[in-house]
Write a protein that holds these residues in place. Sequence first.
Motif, PDB file in Angstrom:
ATOM      1  N   LYS A   1       0.852  -1.178   0.000  1.00  0.00           N
ATOM      2  CA  LYS A   1       0.000   0.000   0.000  1.00  0.00           C
ATOM      3  C   LYS A   1       0.890   1.232   0.000  1.00  0.00           C
ATOM      4  O   LYS A   1       1.937   1.248   0.642  1.00  0.00           O
ATOM      5  CB  LYS A   1      -0.883   0.025   1.239  1.00  0.00           C
ATOM      6  CG  LYS A   1      -1.894  -1.082   1.272  1.00  0.00           C
ATOM      7  CD  LYS A   1      -2.786  -0.962   2.481  1.00  0.00           C
ATOM      8  CE  LYS A   1      -3.792  -2.097   2.470  1.00  0.00           C
ATOM      9  NZ  LYS A   1      -4.724  -2.010   3.576  1.00  0.00           N
ATOM     10  N   GLN A   2       0.466   2.218  -0.714  1.00  0.00           N
ATOM     11  CA  GLN A   2       1.202   3.477  -0.719  1.00  0.00           C
ATOM     12  C   GLN A   2       0.777   4.293   0.492  1.00  0.00           C
ATOM     13  O   GLN A   2      -0.409   4.451   0.768  1.00  0.00           O
ATOM     14  CB  GLN A   2       0.901   4.258  -1.995  1.00  0.00           C
ATOM     15  CG  GLN A   2       1.688   5.546  -2.088  1.00  0.00           C
ATOM     16  CD  GLN A   2       1.490   6.239  -3.414  1.00  0.00           C
ATOM     17  OE1 GLN A   2       0.972   5.662  -4.369  1.00  0.00           O
ATOM     18  NE2 GLN A   2       1.908   7.475  -3.483  1.00  0.00           N
ATOM     19  N   VAL A   3       1.767   4.770   1.247  1.00  0.00           N
ATOM     20  CA  VAL A   3       1.509   5.595   2.418  1.00  0.00           C
ATOM     21  C   VAL A   3       2.444   6.796   2.403  1.00  0.00           C
ATOM     22  O   VAL A   3       3.448   6.803   1.701  1.00  0.00           O
ATOM     23  CB  VAL A   3       1.713   4.813   3.744  1.00  0.00           C
ATOM     24  CG1 VAL A   3       0.744   3.652   3.851  1.00  0.00           C
ATOM     25  CG2 VAL A   3       3.135   4.344   3.882  1.00  0.00           C
ATOM     26  N   THR A   4       2.099   7.771   3.188  1.00  0.00           N
ATOM     27  CA  THR A   4       2.985   8.916   3.394  1.00  0.00           C
ATOM     28  C   THR A   4       3.556   8.792   4.789  1.00  0.00           C
ATOM     29  O   THR A   4       2.825   8.556   5.747  1.00  0.00           O
ATOM     30  CB  THR A   4       2.204  10.239   3.257  1.00  0.00           C
ATOM     31  OG1 THR A   4       1.639  10.287   1.944  1.00  0.00           O
ATOM     32  CG2 THR A   4       3.108  11.429   3.473  1.00  0.00           C
ATOM     33  N   ILE A   5       4.869   8.919   4.896  1.00  0.00           N
ATOM     34  CA  ILE A   5       5.529   8.796   6.192  1.00  0.00           C
ATOM     35  C   ILE A   5       6.580   9.902   6.304  1.00  0.00           C
ATOM     36  O   ILE A   5       7.266  10.220   5.336  1.00  0.00           O
ATOM     37  CB  ILE A   5       6.160   7.393   6.351  1.00  0.00           C
ATOM     38  CG1 ILE A   5       6.781   7.211   7.723  1.00  0.00           C
ATOM     39  CG2 ILE A   5       7.154   7.098   5.264  1.00  0.00           C
ATOM     40  CD1 ILE A   5       7.225   5.788   8.018  1.00  0.00           C
ATOM     41  N   ARG A   6       6.677  10.487   7.460  1.00  0.00           N
ATOM     42  CA  ARG A   6       7.672  11.534   7.695  1.00  0.00           C
ATOM     43  C   ARG A   6       8.914  10.893   8.309  1.00  0.00           C
ATOM     44  O   ARG A   6       8.837  10.232   9.344  1.00  0.00           O
ATOM     45  CB  ARG A   6       7.114  12.603   8.633  1.00  0.00           C
ATOM     46  CG  ARG A   6       5.967  13.356   8.025  1.00  0.00           C
ATOM     47  CD  ARG A   6       5.470  14.425   8.991  1.00  0.00           C
ATOM     48  NE  ARG A   6       4.329  15.114   8.467  1.00  0.00           N
ATOM     49  CZ  ARG A   6       4.393  16.194   7.679  1.00  0.00           C
ATOM     50  NH1 ARG A   6       5.553  16.693   7.345  1.00  0.00           N
ATOM     51  NH2 ARG A   6       3.292  16.758   7.234  1.00  0.00           N
TER      52      ARG A   6
ATOM     53  N   ASN B   1      11.612  -0.839   2.928  1.00  0.00           N
ATOM     54  CA  ASN B   1      10.572  -1.862   3.059  1.00  0.00           C
ATOM     55  C   ASN B   1      11.168  -3.194   3.520  1.00  0.00           C
ATOM     56  O   ASN B   1      10.632  -3.841   4.418  1.00  0.00           O
ATOM     57  CB  ASN B   1       9.826  -2.038   1.736  1.00  0.00           C
ATOM     58  CG  ASN B   1       8.626  -2.946   1.884  1.00  0.00           C
ATOM     59  OD1 ASN B   1       7.721  -2.676   2.655  1.00  0.00           O
ATOM     60  ND2 ASN B   1       8.625  -4.048   1.140  1.00  0.00           N
TER      61      ASN B   1
ATOM     62  N   GLN C   1      13.402   3.123  -1.355  1.00  0.00           N
ATOM     63  CA  GLN C   1      12.113   2.751  -0.772  1.00  0.00           C
ATOM     64  C   GLN C   1      12.034   1.243  -0.566  1.00  0.00           C
ATOM     65  O   GLN C   1      11.485   0.772   0.434  1.00  0.00           O
ATOM     66  CB  GLN C   1      10.947   3.211  -1.658  1.00  0.00           C
ATOM     67  CG  GLN C   1      10.849   4.707  -1.823  1.00  0.00           C
ATOM     68  CD  GLN C   1      11.514   5.191  -3.104  1.00  0.00           C
ATOM     69  OE1 GLN C   1      12.483   4.604  -3.583  1.00  0.00           O
ATOM     70  NE2 GLN C   1      10.998   6.272  -3.665  1.00  0.00           N
TER      71      GLN C   1
END
Length: 72
Positions: free
Chosen positions: A21-26, A51, A47
């Motif tokens: 799943k594509q997520v946004t993470i800081r 992962n 990336q």
Amino acid sequence: MRDDYDFSNAIKNPYSDRLKKQVTIRLDDVVITFFKAMSKETGMPYQNIINYYLLDCVKENKKIKISFSDQE
């Protein structure tokens, strides 16, 4: 472009069943820099490396120890 295509000999994409799943993470700059450097060494996208590292944490059931101090 053709009017018809023959997919009778098609092979299923082996990556289509992955549950990504594509997520946004800081993330901190130092973290991104670290994994981008590793990316240059390995030729693998950073990336993917992040992962795989997180997958290893899951497989090994690694737990992070977090403590907050009362500093003022």
